[in-house]
Motif scaffolding. Structure first.
Motif, PDB file in Angstrom:
ATOM      1  N   GLU A  55       0.811  -1.120   0.261  1.00 40.14           N
ATOM      2  CA  GLU A  55      -0.060  -0.023  -0.028  1.00 40.14           C
ATOM      3  C   GLU A  55       0.757   1.205   0.132  1.00 40.14           C
ATOM      4  O   GLU A  55       2.019   1.192   0.793  1.00 40.14           O
ATOM      5  CB  GLU A  55      -1.064  -0.158   1.250  1.00 40.14           C
ATOM      6  N   ARG A  62      -4.603   6.742  -2.810  1.00 39.76           N
ATOM      7  CA  ARG A  62      -4.332   5.521  -1.951  1.00 39.76           C
ATOM      8  C   ARG A  62      -4.092   4.414  -2.947  1.00 39.76           C
ATOM      9  O   ARG A  62      -5.219   3.992  -3.790  1.00 39.76           O
ATOM     10  CB  ARG A  62      -5.115   5.167  -0.845  1.00 39.76           C
ATOM     11  N   THR A  64      -2.865   0.333  -3.942  1.00 45.83           N
ATOM     12  CA  THR A  64      -2.689  -0.957  -3.280  1.00 45.83           C
ATOM     13  C   THR A  64      -2.395  -2.122  -4.313  1.00 45.83           C
ATOM     14  O   THR A  64      -2.546  -1.665  -5.487  1.00 45.83           O
ATOM     15  CB  THR A  64      -3.882  -1.740  -2.554  1.00 45.83           C
TER      16      THR A  64
END
Lengths: 114, 113
Positions: A55, A62, A64
């Protein structure tokens, strides 16, 4: 050939909502990068995540990475009208002879309505 | 980050002619690449521009159609030769910079009539 599949192909949301885009790829990778493109202009680099990272955050972004599933997601929180753009993931491939070449996904077209 | 400029930013050309696109980087870089983005599509790598040697082309792209020069570590050109309407695309150069990040130029939007 294209490495990645992105979904959704198009996403329309209201300002303030979160936007999630997904990318899948086929081969092993060293890293995966996300880019934004406004109205057919040049690509703006958003974030790079390495294969040993799960992450990463950058401001409202964000990312991942799940290497076991060969997939990545990009989350934009509290979206703004200015986030309206196409978003692409790109992988570098893992073979030594790739030499930094990128293979792009098909892209997600995000529309954020005021 | 690397700052990349391209010239021209856009052009409209007649079929059968050629166009040379320039890519200038503000710092010396080892790896430079040329990509094509056809209308409504994603990016496809055309070739790697090698300094001091011939470019390395991807499958489906040939030197006669897309000759590339790389005279030094900050500059490269891509020529689109004997153009047809199918060559109408955005052409982008990119550089691989520190820690594998790749930066892209603003692109050249080519329309072939």
């Amino acid at each position: 050939s294209q490495q990645g599949e992105e979904d959704p192909q198009a996403l329309s949301i209201q300002e303030g909502e979160n936007a999630t885009m997904n990318c899948s790829y086929k081969t092993s990778i060293n890293n995966l990068q996300w880019y934004r493109q406004n109205s057919g202009r040049g690509l703006v680099h958003l974030i790079l995540i390495r294969s040993n990272e799960r992450e990463k955050h950058s401001g409202r972004l964000r990312v991942t990475l799940d290497t076991s599933k060969k997939s990545s997601s990009l989350l934009i929180t509290a979206s703004r009208a200015a986030d309206t753009a196409s978003y692409f993931c790109a992988t570098d491939g893992f073979r030594e002879n790739q030499g930094g070449k990128l293979i792009f996904g098909q892209g997600t077209e995000l529309s954020v309505k005021p | 980050s690397a700052v990349i400029s391209q010239k021209p930013s856009r052009d409209i050309c007649q079929r059968g002619t050629s166009l040379t696109i320039q890519c200038q980087v503000d710092s010396q870089v080892t790896m430079m690449f040329w990509y094509r983005q056809q209308p409504g599509q994603s990016l496809t790598l055309i070739a790697t521009a090698n300094q001091g040697s011939e470019a390395t082309y991807e499958s489906g792209f040939v030197i006669d159609k897309f000759p590339i020069s790389r005279p030094n570590l900050t500059f490269s050109t891509l020529t689109v030769s004997n153009m047809s309407p199918e060559d109408s695309s955005i052409y982008l150069c990119s550089v691989a910079a520190y820690q594998d990040t790749q930066y892209f130029g603003p692109g050249t939007r080519l329309t072939v009539l």
